[in-house]
Scaffold this active site. Structure first.
Site, PDB file in Angstrom:
ATOM      1  N   CYS A   1       0.795  -1.234   0.000  1.00 46.79           N
ATOM      2  CA  CYS A   1       0.000   0.000   0.000  1.00 46.79           C
ATOM      3  C   CYS A   1       0.826   1.282   0.000  1.00 46.79           C
ATOM      4  O   CYS A   1       0.777   2.045  -0.970  1.00 46.79           O
ATOM      5  CB  CYS A   1      -0.911   0.009   1.223  1.00 46.79           C
ATOM      6  SG  CYS A   1      -2.094  -1.332   1.196  1.00 46.79           S
TER       7      CYS A   1
HETATM    8  N1  NAD Z   1      -2.790  -6.166   1.856  1.00 52.30           N
HETATM    9  C1  NAD Z   1      -3.178  -5.059   2.476  1.00 52.30           C
HETATM   10  O1  NAD Z   1      -2.761  -4.800   3.594  1.00 52.30           O
HETATM   11  C2  NAD Z   1      -4.175  -4.099   1.836  1.00 52.30           C
HETATM   12  C3  NAD Z   1      -4.788  -3.143   2.661  1.00 52.30           C
HETATM   13  C4  NAD Z   1      -5.712  -2.282   2.112  1.00 52.30           C
HETATM   14  C5  NAD Z   1      -5.995  -2.356   0.756  1.00 52.30           C
HETATM   15  N2  NAD Z   1      -5.380  -3.278  -0.044  1.00 52.30           N
HETATM   16  C6  NAD Z   1      -5.736  -3.304  -1.450  1.00 52.30           C
HETATM   17  O2  NAD Z   1      -6.588  -4.407  -1.691  1.00 52.30           O
HETATM   18  C7  NAD Z   1      -6.333  -4.960  -2.984  1.00 52.30           C
HETATM   19  C8  NAD Z   1      -5.967  -6.425  -2.854  1.00 52.30           C
HETATM   20  O3  NAD Z   1      -4.778  -6.536  -2.097  1.00 52.30           O
HETATM   21  P1  NAD Z   1      -4.302  -7.902  -1.437  1.00 52.30           P
HETATM   22  O4  NAD Z   1      -3.192  -7.541  -0.514  1.00 52.30           O
HETATM   23  O5  NAD Z   1      -5.463  -8.665  -0.894  1.00 52.30           O
HETATM   24  O6  NAD Z   1      -3.733  -8.653  -2.727  1.00 52.30           O
HETATM   25  P2  NAD Z   1      -3.313 -10.203  -2.845  1.00 52.30           P
HETATM   26  O7  NAD Z   1      -2.272 -10.254  -3.912  1.00 52.30           O
HETATM   27  O8  NAD Z   1      -3.021 -10.752  -1.490  1.00 52.30           O
HETATM   28  O9  NAD Z   1      -4.633 -10.908  -3.355  1.00 52.30           O
HETATM   29  C9  NAD Z   1      -5.190 -10.664  -4.588  1.00 52.30           C
HETATM   30  C10 NAD Z   1      -5.802 -11.950  -5.107  1.00 52.30           C
HETATM   31  O10 NAD Z   1      -6.481 -11.661  -6.318  1.00 52.30           O
HETATM   32  C11 NAD Z   1      -6.329 -12.764  -7.182  1.00 52.30           C
HETATM   33  N3  NAD Z   1      -6.614 -12.317  -8.545  1.00 52.30           N
HETATM   34  C12 NAD Z   1      -5.864 -11.521  -9.348  1.00 52.30           C
HETATM   35  N4  NAD Z   1      -6.502 -11.282 -10.495  1.00 52.30           N
HETATM   36  C13 NAD Z   1      -7.683 -11.930 -10.434  1.00 52.30           C
HETATM   37  C14 NAD Z   1      -8.776 -12.054 -11.308  1.00 52.30           C
HETATM   38  N5  NAD Z   1      -8.792 -11.435 -12.491  1.00 52.30           N
HETATM   39  N6  NAD Z   1      -9.805 -12.819 -10.932  1.00 52.30           N
HETATM   40  C15 NAD Z   1      -9.813 -13.434  -9.728  1.00 52.30           C
HETATM   41  N7  NAD Z   1      -8.804 -13.341  -8.852  1.00 52.30           N
HETATM   42  C16 NAD Z   1      -7.750 -12.603  -9.199  1.00 52.30           C
HETATM   43  C17 NAD Z   1      -4.913 -13.223  -6.922  1.00 52.30           C
HETATM   44  O11 NAD Z   1      -4.731 -14.568  -7.328  1.00 52.30           O
HETATM   45  C18 NAD Z   1      -4.799 -13.037  -5.412  1.00 52.30           C
HETATM   46  O12 NAD Z   1      -5.176 -14.205  -4.715  1.00 52.30           O
HETATM   47  C19 NAD Z   1      -5.238  -4.093  -3.586  1.00 52.30           C
HETATM   48  O13 NAD Z   1      -5.815  -3.066  -4.351  1.00 52.30           O
HETATM   49  C20 NAD Z   1      -4.559  -3.495  -2.372  1.00 52.30           C
HETATM   50  O14 NAD Z   1      -3.932  -2.262  -2.678  1.00 52.30           O
HETATM   51  C21 NAD Z   1      -4.480  -4.164   0.492  1.00 52.30           C
END
Ligand code: NAD
Length: 452
Positions: free
Chosen positions: A275
């Site tokens: 992030c």
């Molecule tokens: N990790 C954090 O602490 C956090 C906090 C707040 C916001 N976010 C935001 O949330 C969002 C997700 O982050 P995350 O950390 O959970 O990511 P992540 O990489 O842990 O998980 C994302 C998942 O999406 C899947 N994916 C990708 N493309 C796909 C598709 N087309 N169809 C289905 N599945 C698909 C991936 O296989 C993966 O399992 C991002 O925008 C991030 O900036 C993350």
């Protein structure tokens, strides 16, 4: 409210709505689990078959979600997962939690959102509520998501409902988790906000409705830019304190006794995680599209991305006191995850520090109880590297130990007692010691001081 909307609202209120979450990562899995715990049937959709298999087997792979919860919810038929978007046909709501990284050029990479939304569009049906949660620039919901979904002929706000609700998960935080962090919700229309708020309100304690998806998108970027800029400020203060032989940690800790108008941020070896190093650049990219030059974001990015270089200079300075060079020295990196007691090393500054040391000829090893291996593609050393066991009795074999991540399981007393040199970038070692060089603090007493 239209008949379509009130049917969905009733389904949400009675928990008969079938909910779906696209992207079962750090954000999506906890959300799916909370929806299932709230009494909904929750289906996760992820392209990664390993994640789907884990859910099928009742296993969690995210530290903040317990396997016991996944197993119980799977066994009770509330939680399942699939790689097949055809399930969208049977869903009433869908939350999108896919990655939003930066391209090498620091432009937003929207490909995951576009791909997920296109897959949903194939099975879009009247009455579906779609809520985007991925962090992204203001305007994404209306400019990217809405047109793809409306290309089906269905109209947002009338035939289906569209919202944006930023995720605020803080991995590893024992106090604040998905269910008790207030959730900001913006919708395309008042009905969209009402429906999305009802859905989230079933699983999350406090809902904060806002007037539009753009406001909700901007809220998240303000929050993360606030952190990036304040960390940039305190990192600059650390560089200043280093020059002026003042302990920045003591300064921050004393300043934070002020009961109003101050919030403590701490310096460190650089930004990490999915992030803070990334999201502000979504905002600056979009601001530039509007002809606005966002200076704070760029300046903070400049200072924060320079911190790994400063850490390496500090290591060189420490080795110099022992008449040693980086070239040929053995350096143990203590902690490669981007923050304490978690297993996530995305964007971790440890990877930069390791790469810079490797480029200067150091023999780099690392210890991290949460990260067993760093793959060749993840750092510029371009070899797979396994974590070494580090504990009492093992620290004396290195020329220098560099604390990048202050995991609570490290034995800092043993480190101080056994090591020749330590560079501490986190203030993990509180008592002054002759062999400890701290980021943003005077050199240890008795060592040669090389002030410029
Ligand atoms: N990790 C954090 O602490 C956090 C906090 C707040 C916001 N976010 C935001 O949330 C969002 C997700 O982050 P995350 O950390 O959970 O990511 P992540 O990489 O842990 O998980 C994302 C998942 O999406 C899947 N994916 C990708 N493309 C796909 C598709 N087309 N169809 C289905 N599945 C698909 C991936 O296989 C993966 O399992 C991002 O925008 C991030 O900036 C993350």
């Amino acid at each position: 409210m239209s008949a379509l909307a009130s049917v969905l609202l009733q389904k949400i209120k009675s928990r008969r709505a079938r909910t779906g979450v696209v992207g079962l990562g750090y954000v999506g899995l906890p959300l799916a689990v909370e929806l299932a715990k709230a009494g909904f049937h929750a289906t996760g959709i992820d392209l990664d078959p390993r994640k789907v298999k884990a859910i099928d087997e009742g296993r969690s792979y995210i530290p903040d979600v317990t396997t016991a919860d996944v197993q119980r919810l799977r066994d009770s038929g509330r939680l399942d997962a699939t790689t097949d978007f055809a399930v969208v046909r049977d869903l009433d709501t869908i939350n999108i939690c896919v990655p939003t990284p930066l391209r090498k050029t620091r432009d937003p990479d929207m490909s995951y959102i576009v791909s997920a939304v296109e897959s949903i569009a194939t099975h879009l049906h009247p009455g579906l509520l779609v809520s985007l949660e991925s962090t992204t620039y203001p305007g994404t919901t209306e400019e990217v998501v809405q047109p793809i979904l409306e290309a089906t002929g269905l109209k947002a706000g009338r035939d289906f409902f569209l919202a944006f609700s930023p995720e605020r998960v803080d991995p590893g935080n024992p106090t604040f988790q998905t269910h008790n962090v207030p959730k900001v919700v913006g919708g395309l229309t008042p009905t969209c906000v009402e429906l999305a708020s009802a859905l989230y309100g079933a699983a999350i304690e406090t809902i904060v409705p806002v007037s539009s998806t753009r406001v909700a998108e901007m809220v998240k970027l303000l929050e993360n830019t606030f952190r990036a800029v304040n960390i940039g400020l305190v990192n600059e203060l650390a560089l200043m304190c280093d020059r002026m032989a003042i302990d920045v940690w003591e300064v921050v800790n004393a300043a934070k006794t002020k009961p109003f108008g101050f919030m403590a941020f701490y310096p460190g070896p650089g930004l990490g995680g999915h992030c803070i190093p990334i999201d502000p650049f979504y905002l600056s990219w979009k601001a530039r599209q509007s002809g606005f030059d966002p200076r704070f974001i760029e300046l903070a990015g400049h200072i924060n991305s320079g911190m790994p270089h400063y850490v390496v200079d500090k290591i060189a300075e420490a080795l110099n006191t022992k008449r040693k060079a980086i070239n040929g020295s053995t350096v143990l990196i203590a902690g490669v995850a981007y923050k304490r007691d978690i297993d996530d090393m995305r964007e971790s500054p440890a990877l930069d520090v390791m790469g810079l040391l490797h480029a200067r000829g150091a023999q780099v090893a690392y210890a991290d109880p949460h990260v067993p291996e760093v793959h060749a593609r993840e750092w510029s050393g371009r070899v797979d590297i396994q974590a070494v066991d580090a504990g009492r009795g093992s620290y004396g074999q290195y020329d220098c130990i560099v604390i990048i991540t202050d995991h609570s399981s490290f034995d800092y007393d043993a480190m101080v007692a056994e090591s020749e040199l330590i560079v501490d970038t986190r203030n993990a070692i509180k008592a002054p010691a002759r062999n400890v060089f701290k980021l943003g603090a005077p050199r240890p007493e008795g060592e040669a001081v090389a002030l410029t």
